[in-house]
Design an enzyme around this catalytic site. Structure first.
Site, PDB file in Angstrom:
ATOM      1  N   PHE A 147       0.859  -1.191   0.000  1.00 37.65           N
ATOM      2  CA  PHE A 147       0.000   0.000   0.000  1.00 37.65           C
ATOM      3  C   PHE A 147       0.889   1.233   0.000  1.00 37.65           C
ATOM      4  CE2 PHE A 147      -2.565   3.452   1.633  1.00 37.65           C
ATOM      5  CZ  PHE A 147      -3.720   3.305   0.883  1.00 37.65           C
ATOM      6  N   ASP A 232       9.234   2.875   1.722  1.00 36.43           N
ATOM      7  CA  ASP A 232       8.039   3.582   2.192  1.00 36.43           C
ATOM      8  C   ASP A 232       7.886   3.303   3.688  1.00 36.43           C
ATOM      9  OD1 ASP A 232       5.511   4.336   2.951  1.00 36.43           O
ATOM     10  OD2 ASP A 232       4.520   3.614   1.133  1.00 36.43           O
ATOM     11  N   LYS A 261       2.546   9.983   8.454  1.00 32.94           N
ATOM     12  CA  LYS A 261       1.736   9.650   9.641  1.00 32.94           C
ATOM     13  C   LYS A 261       2.197  10.258  10.976  1.00 32.94           C
ATOM     14  CE  LYS A 261      -0.323   5.442   7.757  1.00 32.94           C
ATOM     15  NZ  LYS A 261      -1.758   5.708   7.867  1.00 32.94           N
TER      16      LYS A 261
HETATM   17  N1  PLP Z   1       2.285   4.324   2.494  1.00 31.73           N
HETATM   18  C1  PLP Z   1       1.971   3.503   3.506  1.00 31.73           C
HETATM   19  C2  PLP Z   1       2.909   2.386   3.849  1.00 31.73           C
HETATM   20  C3  PLP Z   1       0.794   3.678   4.230  1.00 31.73           C
HETATM   21  O1  PLP Z   1       0.487   2.840   5.220  1.00 31.73           O
HETATM   22  C4  PLP Z   1      -0.067   4.745   3.876  1.00 31.73           C
HETATM   23  C5  PLP Z   1      -1.346   4.942   4.582  1.00 31.73           C
HETATM   24  O2  PLP Z   1      -1.852   4.086   5.250  1.00 31.73           O
HETATM   25  C6  PLP Z   1       0.296   5.576   2.807  1.00 31.73           C
HETATM   26  C7  PLP Z   1       1.480   5.348   2.141  1.00 31.73           C
HETATM   27  C8  PLP Z   1      -0.591   6.727   2.388  1.00 31.73           C
HETATM   28  O3  PLP Z   1      -0.511   7.731   3.333  1.00 31.73           O
HETATM   29  P1  PLP Z   1      -1.612   8.926   3.320  1.00 31.73           P
HETATM   30  O4  PLP Z   1      -2.917   8.293   3.665  1.00 31.73           O
HETATM   31  O5  PLP Z   1      -1.114   9.874   4.353  1.00 31.73           O
HETATM   32  O6  PLP Z   1      -1.605   9.502   1.964  1.00 31.73           O
END
Ligand code: PLP
Length: 407
Positions: A147, A232, A261
């Site tokens: 994700f 990520d 986050k």
């Molecule tokens: N990358 C990862 C690993 C995530 O867990 C998330 C959100 O859960 C995101 C990217 C996307 O972040 P945002 O919702 O702040 O755009």
């Protein structure tokens, strides 16, 4: 009108007003009004233990005084200036992030672009990879079940076909390989590939931890084939797994790290860090954000990072995580516990995670069904032992009573 009647009328108005919101989320079962530490309060003042923290966002707990004060002072001083001008906080917070990513060596290794969310941090990484690699080499490999966000490019990098299906055609230049499979990555990593984008531990995919030698092998492959390794750490970063960044447990050096986050403890702020030679691929005009890196969000980030260091959140996440993990393993119907630090999932012996999370909420505990048969927990990194015990008691009671799970 009595105070109670006025409050009820106001509550009804608020609920009716939901018709003005796009229906991108299911109907919420509860509306929260305030929070303090690990505890959230609903409109009636009923307390709930928050073991999900806005999905790994509020790592210092709700309304942390240091962050609240920093935001209040900054709001009364200077909220925003355009990135066409300087602000003193951006270089300071960037320097701190660089130090934390480099394991506290103090040697400047990279540069930071500030943005407002995890998806934007990954968008920056994707654009940077294309800019760095140059013409003809623009493919990004990511993992199945990953994700990376909801914007079109990050949704395309996300390895979940069901989330992508309604939005086809998707941008070109994205390839997916099975997670934790070095041979599959090696096969896909040809000379069209600019970068490999991976979560060091898949959060939304079910708290999936790869083999301990996976990331090291990916690093070696990327170096050999001259592709960037982009990690990520939007969910795993900033102490959540018991390390400042989850990759540090494997002792390797990525080229790009994205985060968001927990960075502002609830204020929207994200960042994309890249090794200086890679970051140098961007010049003025290549990327930007109106709000990214503004003083208000960075005042929250500065206070969050300073408090995280003072409180030794990594050590606390390791200790509290070990305690929570051991407790979860002893609960009825839990067959395994996955994760690291305070990002954990309890694997259940039946697909009852949704019911378990719903019943736990009724009993005042927030957890999340990260898979039909797995419950995720990501409490504040400052969670107290008594709060862990209380959460385990509630969840244990819920699991014990749920129909469908084998006894
Ligand atoms: N990358 C990862 C690993 C995530 O867990 C998330 C959100 O859960 C995101 C990217 C996307 O972040 P945002 O919702 O702040 O755009």
């Amino acid at each position: 009108m009595s105070a109670d009647a006025a409050a009820a009328a106001e509550g009804a108005l608020r609920v009716e007003g939901r018709q003005f919101l796009m229906r991108t989320y299911p109907e919420p079962p509860v509306t929260f009004e305030r929070g303090q530490g690990t505890v959230l309060y609903d409109a009636e003042g009923r307390p709930y233990l928050d073991f999900i923290t806005g999905l790994a966002v509020v790592s210092l707990g709700h309304a942390h005084p240091a962050v609240a004060e920093a935001v209040a002072v900054q709001a009364a001083t200077l909220c925003h200036v355009s990135n066409l001008y300087g602000n003193a906080l951006a270089p300071e917070v960037a320097r701190t992030l660089d130090r934390l990513i480099n394991g506290g060596t103090g040697q400047a290794g990279g540069q930071v672009f500030f943005c407002n969310s995890g998806a934007e941090a990954n968008e920056c990484a994707l654009k940077l990879a294309r800019r760095w690699a140059g013409g003809g080499r623009h493919v990004v490999i990511s993992a199945e079940n990953s994700f990376h966000g909801r914007t079109l490019a990050t949704l395309t990098a996300t390895g979940q076909p069901d989330k992508q299906a309604p939005f086809r055609p998707l941008p070109e230049g994205f390839v997916h390989v099975p997670y934790d499979d070095v041979a599959a990555l090696s096969e896909a990593l040809d000379d069209t590939v600019a970068a490999v984008l991976l979560e060091p531990l898949q959060g939304e995919g079910g708290v999936v931890v790869p083999s301990s030698d996976y990331l090291g092998a990916v690093r070696a492959l990327c170096t050999e084939r001259n592709a960037l390794l982009m990690l990520d750490e939007v969910q795993t970063g900033l102490g959540r797994t018991g390390h400042w960044f989850a990759f540090q447990a494997q002792g390797l050096e990525p080229d790009v790290v994205t985060m968001a986050k927990a960075l502002g403890n609830g204020m929207p702020v994200g960042a994309c860090w890249a090794r200086a030679e890679v970051a140098a691929a961007f010049g003025p005009g290549d990327h930007g954000s109106t709000f990214g890196g503004q003083p208000l969000a960075l005042a929250a980030a500065r206070a969050t990072l300073a408090t995280m260091e003072t409180e030794d959140v990594c050590g606390r996440a390791q200790r509290a995580g070990a305690c929570l993990s051991a407790g979860l393993q002893g609960l009825p119907h839990v067959t395994a516990v996955r994760g690291s630090g305070l990002l954990l999932a309890a694997q259940l012996d039946a697909p009852v995670a949704k019911e378990a999370a719903a019943t736990a909420l009724e009993r005042g505990l927030l957890v999340n069904a990260v898979r039909p048969d797995a419950v995720r927990m990501a409490p504040p990194l400052l969670v107290r032992d008594e709060e862990i015990d209380e959460a385990l008691t509630v969840l244990g009671g819920v699991l014990d009573e749920l129909p469908g799970a084998a006894g």
